[in-house]
Design a protein around this motif. Structure first.
Motif, short mmCIF file in Angstrom:
data_model
loop_
_atom_site.label_atom_id
_atom_site.label_comp_id
_atom_site.label_asym_id
_atom_site.label_seq_id
_atom_site.Cartn_x
_atom_site.Cartn_y
_atom_site.Cartn_z
N LEU A 94 23.89 53.66 -32.98
CA LEU A 94 22.68 54.06 -32.76
C LEU A 94 22.98 55.50 -33.92
CD1 LEU A 94 19.50 54.54 -32.60
CD2 LEU A 94 20.46 56.29 -31.04
N ALA A 115 23.06 52.63 -37.55
CA ALA A 115 21.98 52.51 -37.58
C ALA A 115 20.80 53.00 -37.96
CB ALA A 115 21.59 51.95 -36.14
N ILE A 171 10.79 48.17 -29.92
CA ILE A 171 10.78 48.30 -29.91
C ILE A 171 12.43 46.61 -30.61
CG2 ILE A 171 13.99 48.68 -28.86
CD1 ILE A 171 12.15 50.82 -27.90
N THR A 190 12.15 50.46 -35.58
CA THR A 190 12.50 51.08 -34.34
C THR A 190 13.67 51.25 -32.96
OG1 THR A 190 9.74 51.61 -34.09
CG2 THR A 190 11.38 52.09 -32.19
N GLY A 191 14.39 51.82 -33.02
CA GLY A 191 15.32 51.54 -31.91
C GLY A 191 15.70 52.56 -30.65
N LEU A 247 18.52 46.78 -32.25
CA LEU A 247 18.24 48.03 -32.13
C LEU A 247 18.14 48.67 -30.76
CD1 LEU A 247 15.48 48.10 -35.35
CD2 LEU A 247 18.45 48.39 -35.05
N ARG A 248 18.76 47.85 -29.96
CA ARG A 248 18.81 48.47 -28.62
C ARG A 248 20.20 48.71 -28.36
NH1 ARG A 248 13.95 47.02 -24.43
NH2 ARG A 248 12.68 46.45 -25.91
N GLU A 308 18.30 51.22 -40.68
CA GLU A 308 18.24 50.49 -39.91
C GLU A 308 16.57 50.42 -39.08
OE1 GLU A 308 20.99 47.97 -38.37
OE2 GLU A 308 22.37 48.72 -39.80
N CYS A 309 16.86 51.59 -38.89
CA CYS A 309 15.68 52.46 -38.06
C CYS A 309 15.55 53.68 -38.52
CB CYS A 309 15.85 52.76 -36.40
SG CYS A 309 17.82 53.24 -35.92
N ILE A 359 13.81 56.94 -33.57
CA ILE A 359 14.03 56.45 -31.65
C ILE A 359 12.87 57.52 -30.13
CG2 ILE A 359 16.64 57.12 -30.99
CD1 ILE A 359 16.39 55.89 -33.97
N TYR A 416 16.93 53.74 -27.20
CA TYR A 416 18.77 54.40 -26.66
C TYR A 416 18.65 54.61 -25.61
CZ TYR A 416 23.05 56.51 -25.67
OH TYR A 416 24.51 56.87 -25.04
#
Length: 91
Positions: A65, A68, A38, A3-4, A42-43, A73-74, A77, A6
């Motif tokens: 993002l 990724a 998160i 999980t990312g 991945l922030r 990778e995520c 979002i 933003y």
């Protein structure tokens, strides 16, 4: 699920730099409700950049993002609100 998150604050004088931290706190709450966390790596964030199309090229956090996501990778979002990601809803 990887999980990312933003966060972004715009050039609007009504927003402050602490908005990023506030948004990530909200993102963490939203993610936790769904049983997600998160990851720190991945922030992604952008400071004092518009969400309008002309600002996209300047949004390095947003581009990272997208990279990724492309790299797998995520897969999820989380953003405080949709306008943090884009101003062009449904286009």
């Amino acid at each position: 699920m990887p999980t990312g998150g933003y966060a972004r604050f715009s050039t609007d004088e009504k927003q402050s730099a602490t908005s990023i931290e506030d948004q990530f706190r909200n993102c963490d709450t939203i993610a936790a409700r769904a049983g997600l966390t998160i990851e720190e790596r991945l922030r992604f964030s952008d400071h004092a950049i518009t969400g309008k199309a002309e600002g996209t090229a300047k949004r390095s956090g947003y581009r990272r993002l997208l990279d990724a996501i492309d790299a797998g990778e995520c897969t999820v979002i989380v953003a405080d609100e949709l306008s943090r990601l884009t101003r062009a809803y449904g286009e």
